[in-house]
Enzyme design. Structure first.
Site, mmCIF file in Angstrom:
data_model
loop_
_atom_site.group_PDB
_atom_site.id
_atom_site.type_symbol
_atom_site.label_atom_id
_atom_site.label_comp_id
_atom_site.label_asym_id
_atom_site.label_seq_id
_atom_site.Cartn_x
_atom_site.Cartn_y
_atom_site.Cartn_z
ATOM 1 N N SER A 1 0.815 -1.099 0.167
ATOM 2 C CA SER A 1 0.123 -0.203 -0.109
ATOM 3 C C SER A 1 0.900 1.404 0.213
ATOM 4 O O SER A 1 0.181 2.429 -0.234
ATOM 5 C CB SER A 1 -0.598 -0.333 1.090
ATOM 6 O OG SER A 1 -0.278 0.368 2.333
ATOM 7 N N HIS B 1 -5.130 -4.372 -0.298
ATOM 8 C CA HIS B 1 -5.425 -3.055 -0.541
ATOM 9 C C HIS B 1 -5.766 -3.805 -2.483
ATOM 10 O O HIS B 1 -5.334 -2.786 -3.054
ATOM 11 C CB HIS B 1 -4.035 -2.886 -0.655
ATOM 12 C CG HIS B 1 -3.641 -1.716 0.241
ATOM 13 N ND1 HIS B 1 -4.324 -0.610 1.444
ATOM 14 C CD2 HIS B 1 -2.993 -2.417 1.043
ATOM 15 C CE1 HIS B 1 -4.154 -0.250 1.916
ATOM 16 N NE2 HIS B 1 -2.892 -1.236 2.525
ATOM 17 N N LYS C 1 -11.751 -0.600 3.235
ATOM 18 C CA LYS C 1 -10.687 -0.206 2.081
ATOM 19 C C LYS C 1 -11.730 -0.304 0.811
ATOM 20 O O LYS C 1 -12.722 0.790 1.275
ATOM 21 C CB LYS C 1 -9.629 -0.451 1.814
ATOM 22 C CG LYS C 1 -8.492 -0.374 2.741
ATOM 23 C CD LYS C 1 -7.176 -0.822 2.708
ATOM 24 C CE LYS C 1 -6.814 -0.474 4.268
ATOM 25 N NZ LYS C 1 -6.816 -0.647 5.487
#
Length: 547
Positions: free
Chosen positions: A287, A315, A363
């Site tokens: 990330s 991610h 996320k």
């Protein structure tokens, strides 16, 4: 048991440098006392304490072990065998007026002062994201509007109508909390549905939801290392803190391999017998730099040397693959886009070859929580033995319903993923034209290299104060010292107009602070890939973005 371990560390100068987790592991294996007997300092100290306390404290013979029982929160009763006497009131004889108590506050202050001095102290900005104006937010006052350019809600799912609807309906019907752990009142239809949805997304038999992916990684890696005798972890040097902590807590041996370096990984795997249990732990998208792991090649090495593969897709879920399952799915894009109708020449897909996948709901799915997916026996094993799951209160029903809705929305359409990739490509190109240094990578992350903790903080403050743009400075320990950066994450909601504002703001900040540009880094031989003419191709191809 922790009191006994603390006593041992106090007595023995060699154990002072050993972590409590490692000592606990030895104690659970009944090996700490035996090892202590082989130490000239510890053995002598143990014998002296036995002699000193023999008239007042009844202890087990030296050849046997005295049980020490502990009752942790949650009601589980466990016991360990340990050879040292229990702490008693006799220890009070060592306490005198000349022996002052520890000044705890001074330790806190000294540690904090050190962080302030090296410019790694973290300041939290008061940013309140506005659901109806994403990616806009307000700071302390609702009148102070800012544009957020660094959130991990990569696709804006935190304000998606379907996700909000699912959360509202479930909240109204079932309330705010889950009611307890999954074993005690916290198991419900929402957990079952979410786990079924996550397992299906990754093509696995089962999945297990945790309060966060940090906890999922920690709990899973800890248990694997504790339960498989002589297991060795092969960990990428850039792995997330949650993976590092899980490996550390397991007490298992760890071998660190250079980031994405297959030759280094193979050399280290080859040095261990194939019969030795081993786990290759790595991420798909890293990330802070945006690099992507060579997943298929790692699977090849795992097969060759008899290792399990542990892939963190935190991610990447929602961001890659025709259904948003992550990079592992994206590597067989056409096959999954056709829902399995295209031939694979007799091979297994990359996603099928991964043994254990962990991911987050916090996320690209805009919610909170994490999960681990794998075989049905593996998931049941984690469910049955991992304290990080057993003793943690379940996520609220509304959160799990919203998470399920987010996965379903992103599984059904590539529109948001494609929009995000187009915006990322456009921004990287515009920054390159200005000579603003972006660490080259094939992913959706836009890391702008600064190279100084102090200057990165100043740049972040200037963007927020002078331009109403929020981009958080990233410093040690998240990244190495000297590699500090501004981490930018475009979303589908960052329009061309907002991108123009950001580019002009960065131009102003770089000029005023005299920050190094690409040419400057190149003149110094390059740094973090900047200034080395690295030709990195995006993982999303032009064809995939156009289809």
């Amino acid at each position: 048991m922790d009191k006994i371990i603390a006593q041992s560390k106090h007595l023995c100068p060699f154990l002072k440098t050993t972590s409590t987790a490692a000592l606990r592991s030895l104690a659970n294996a009944k090996g700490l006392a035996a090892k202590a007997q082989g130490c000239p300092v510890m053995a002598s100290a143990m014998e002296q304490r036995r002699a000193a306390h023999s008239s007042k404290v009844t202890t087990a013979p030296a050849t046997s072990a005295a049980p020490v029982h502990s009752t942790p929160r949650g009601g589980a009763v466990g016991s360990v065998e340990f050879d040292l006497p229990r702490p008693t009131a006799l220890d009070a004889e060592h306490v005198t007026e000349k022996d002052p108590a520890t000044d705890y506050e001074s330790v806190y202050k000294e540690e904090l002062d050190r962080k302030r001095k090296d410019k790694s102290y973290r300041f939290f900005n008061n940013i309140n994201r506005l659901a109806k104006e994403f990616p806009r937010a307000h700071s302390t006052s609702e009148a102070e509007k800012v544009t957020v350019w660094c959130a991990n809600d990569y696709l804006g799912m935190g304000s998606h109508p379907e996700v909000l609807r699912a959360a509202h309906e479930t909240l109204d019907k079932y309330g705010t909390g889950a009611g307890g752990t999954r074993n005690i009142a916290g198991h419900n239809r929402h957990a079952i549905k979410l786990e079924e949805t996550a397992a299906k997304l990754h093509g696995k038999e089962a999945a297990l939801v945790f309060s966060s992916c940090y906890v999922a990684n920690d709990a899973t890696l800890t248990l694997l290392g504790q339960r498989f005798k002589d297991l060795i972890y092969f960990s990428d040097e850039m792995n997330h803190a949650s993976m590092i902590q899980g490996i550390k807590h397991s007490g298992a041996r760890k071998v660190i391999w250079k980031h994405n370096d297959l030759a280094d990984l193979e050399a280290k795997l080859a040095a261990v017998p194939k019969s030795t249990p081993k786990v290759i732990a790595f991420e798909s998208v890293y990330s802070m730099c945006g690099s992507i792991a060579p997943i298929e090649a790692i699977c090849d090495l795992a097969d060759k040397y008899g290792a399990l593969t542990f892939l963190d897709e935190v991610h990447a879920v929602g961001m890659y693959g025709p259904h948003g399952a992550g990079v592992a799915e994206h590597l067989d894009y056409d096959y999954y886009a056709s829902n399995g109708t295209l031939p694979l020449s007799g091979r297994r897909t990359v996603m099928d070859r991964i043994d254990i996948i962990t991911a987050t709901l916090g996320k690209a799915y805009g919610s909170v929580g994490g999960y681990v997916a794998g075989s049905v026996n593996f998931i049941d094993w984690i469910r049955s033995y991992a304290p990080g799951f057993i003793f943690t209160t379940s996520l609220p029903p509304s959160v799990m319903a919203a998470s399920t809705a987010a996965i379903q929305v992103q599984s059904a359409s590539n529109a948001s993923r494609r929009a995000q990739q187009h915006n990322t490509r456009a921004l990287k190109q515009r920054l390159a034209e200005r000579g603003i240094p972006v660490i080259p990578n094939p992913s959706h992350i836009v890391p702008v290299l600064v190279g100084s903790a102090d200057l990165a903080k100043q740049a972040s403050d200037m963007l927020l104060k002078d331009h109403g743009i929020y981009v958080q400075a990233i410093n040690y320990p998240t990244v190495r010292i000297g590699e500090e950066r501004l981490r930018i994450t475009p979303t589908p909601g960052h329009s061309e107009e907002l991108a123009t504002e950001l580019v002009e703001a960065l131009e102003d900040v770089f000029t005023r602070l005299s920050l190094k540009r690409v040419a400057d880094w190149k003149a110094q031989g390059g740094h973090c890939g900047v200034g080395t003419d690295t030709n990195v191709k995006p993982i999303w191809t032009d064809t995939q973005l156009a289809s």
